[in-house]
Design a protein around this motif. Sequence first.
Motif, PDB file in Angstrom:
ATOM      1  N   GLU A  74       0.808  -1.077  -0.015  1.00 62.30           N
ATOM      2  CA  GLU A  74       0.047  -0.022   0.046  1.00 62.30           C
ATOM      3  C   GLU A  74       0.761   1.292   0.047  1.00 62.30           C
ATOM      4  OE1 GLU A  74      -3.444  -0.191   2.549  1.00 62.30           O
ATOM      5  OE2 GLU A  74      -3.640   2.109   2.831  1.00 62.30           O
ATOM      6  N   ASP A  76       0.834   5.634  -1.747  1.00 62.91           N
ATOM      7  CA  ASP A  76       0.358   6.804  -2.367  1.00 62.91           C
ATOM      8  C   ASP A  76       1.019   6.766  -3.728  1.00 62.91           C
ATOM      9  OD1 ASP A  76      -1.389   7.269  -0.402  1.00 62.91           O
ATOM     10  OD2 ASP A  76      -0.082   8.771   0.472  1.00 62.91           O
ATOM     11  N   SER A  93      -4.447   3.966 -11.023  1.00 63.47           N
ATOM     12  CA  SER A  93      -3.662   3.424  -9.843  1.00 63.47           C
ATOM     13  C   SER A  93      -4.918   3.355  -8.713  1.00 63.47           C
ATOM     14  CB  SER A  93      -2.456   4.001  -9.431  1.00 63.47           C
ATOM     15  OG  SER A  93      -2.809   5.487  -8.826  1.00 63.47           O
ATOM     16  N   LEU A  95      -5.692   1.411  -4.544  1.00 62.11           N
ATOM     17  CA  LEU A  95      -5.966   0.309  -3.841  1.00 62.11           C
ATOM     18  C   LEU A  95      -6.608  -0.894  -4.289  1.00 62.11           C
ATOM     19  CD1 LEU A  95      -4.357   0.184  -0.875  1.00 62.11           C
ATOM     20  CD2 LEU A  95      -6.876   0.551   0.192  1.00 62.11           C
ATOM     21  N   SER A 101      -1.489  -1.874  -3.121  1.00 63.10           N
ATOM     22  CA  SER A 101      -1.689  -1.088  -4.023  1.00 63.10           C
ATOM     23  C   SER A 101      -1.494  -1.552  -5.849  1.00 63.10           C
ATOM     24  CB  SER A 101      -0.690   0.269  -4.124  1.00 63.10           C
ATOM     25  OG  SER A 101      -1.221   1.028  -3.111  1.00 63.10           O
ATOM     26  N   GLY A 181     -11.081   1.888  -4.916  1.00 60.37           N
ATOM     27  CA  GLY A 181      -9.640   1.664  -5.271  1.00 60.37           C
ATOM     28  C   GLY A 181      -9.330   1.974  -6.433  1.00 60.37           C
TER      29      GLY A 181
END
Length: 412
Positions: A74, A76, A93, A95, A101, A181
Motif C-alpha cells: 500500500e 500513495d 492506480s 488500492l 496497491s 480503489g
Amino acid sequence: MKTGLRPSVAFAACCTILVLAFFMGSARAEDIVVSAQIGGDSQRTRFVAFVSKAVEFRAFSMANPYRIVIDMPETDIQVPGAKGRGLILSSRSGLLAPGKSRIVIDLAAPALIEKAELLPPENDLPARLVIDLARTTHKTFFASAKTPPPTPKPDEQQSAAAKPDAGDRRPLIVIDPGHGGIDAGAVGRVTNTLEKDIVFDFCRKLATKLEATTRYRILLTRTSDVFVSLDDRAAIAVKAQADLLISIHADALDPKRLGVKALKEVRGGTIYTLSEEASDEQANVIAQNENKVDVQAGVENEQTTPVVSEEIASILNDLENRIKRNRSASLAHYLIDHMKGKMKFNIRPQRSANFRVLKAHGVPAVLIELGYLSNEDDEKLLISEEWREAIASALGEAVNAFMAERQAHIPL
Ligand SMILES: [Zn+2]
C-alpha cells in the motif's frame, strides 16, 4: 516479469533526455512541479509514476486486453494523467485490497517490459517508478502474459465493524457502493469528481438512515476506498443471506458513442434490475461499462468474464430466482414511485440489463444510477453534499416503506 532486464541503450539515452528535460524545466528547486509522465513513441515508451515511498514491486503483463500490471505494498501513487501516448492508452492506480496497491497500464499494442525500476527519492523528487516498454508481436506478448493473481477474498477485506451479528434476525440489507480503489468509475465532466467517492459517501449516508430505524442489519460491500470485484460483491450478499442488495452508481455516457447532444439531454436517476436481454440499448451500454471494471483493475481477462444471456436466463428461471426477479422488479417500481417527487428520474426510469453485480443468487437486487456524471446538471447535484443527504434520506424512507409493506404481507 522479473525486473532488471537489460534496457536498450538507444532507448535509455532517448528517455534520459526526456526525463532530464522534464526535471530541469525550472531553474529553482522550489518551482519544480513534478508530475507523472509518459514519453516516447509507438515503438518505445517510458512510463514514470511517483510513489510516496521506495517499495518492492512486481510488474507483469496481461492479455485480453493488453495490459501491464504493477503490484506493490500500500502506497500513495501518482500516475500520468488521462491522456495516453505511444504504446500507452491510459493508466490508473489505487488500492486493490487492504495493504496492496496496483497500477494498471492499458496498452495500445502488444509491448514487453524492457526495464522496470524504482528510483529512491532525491533532490526534492519523490520515489519514481520507471517502466520502459518496447513494442513486440502478439505471439511474444501472449507467451509472456500471466493469468491474474488471486485477489484477497471479501471476508478478509471486510472490517469487523461491517460484519452483521449472526444471531440477529432482523432483515439484512446489503448496500454496495460501486467501484473503489484502483477502479474510480466514471469521472465528472466539469469537476472531475470520481464516481467511487460520490457513491461511497451516498452509501454511508443511506446506511446511517436505515440503521437509525433499528429495523435492519446493514452490510456494506466496502467500507473504505478499496477495490472489490463484482462477483465478490454479489457473493457477500449471497453468503450473508441478504434480504436485499442495493448497488449504487453514477455512470457517464461516452460522447464518442452517443454524441455530445445526448450528454446534455440524458439525465436523471435510473433503477436497473437483472435481465437476460437489456431493456434497451442504453441499458446495455451502461451494463457493459459496469461489467468491465474487473478487467480494468487487472483481476480478470475479457475472455474469462463473459456475461452471456443464457447464463443469466438460467439464473433467473429457477424457482428461487423467479421470486428474486419479481421482488427486484417490484422494489424498483416501488422506489421510483415513492421517490419521484423528491428526485429527478430519467425519462425511462426503470430498466433492466445483465449487470454482473446483480447476479447474487436468490437475493432481490437493484442497481441505482443516481444520475449521469456526463451531464452537467446531474453532476452539480451529485457533487452536492446536501443533495446526497436528501436523496439518501428519500431512498432510506422508500426502502423502509417497501420492507414494512412486505413484512405486513409475508410474516417472517
Ligand atoms: Zn458505476
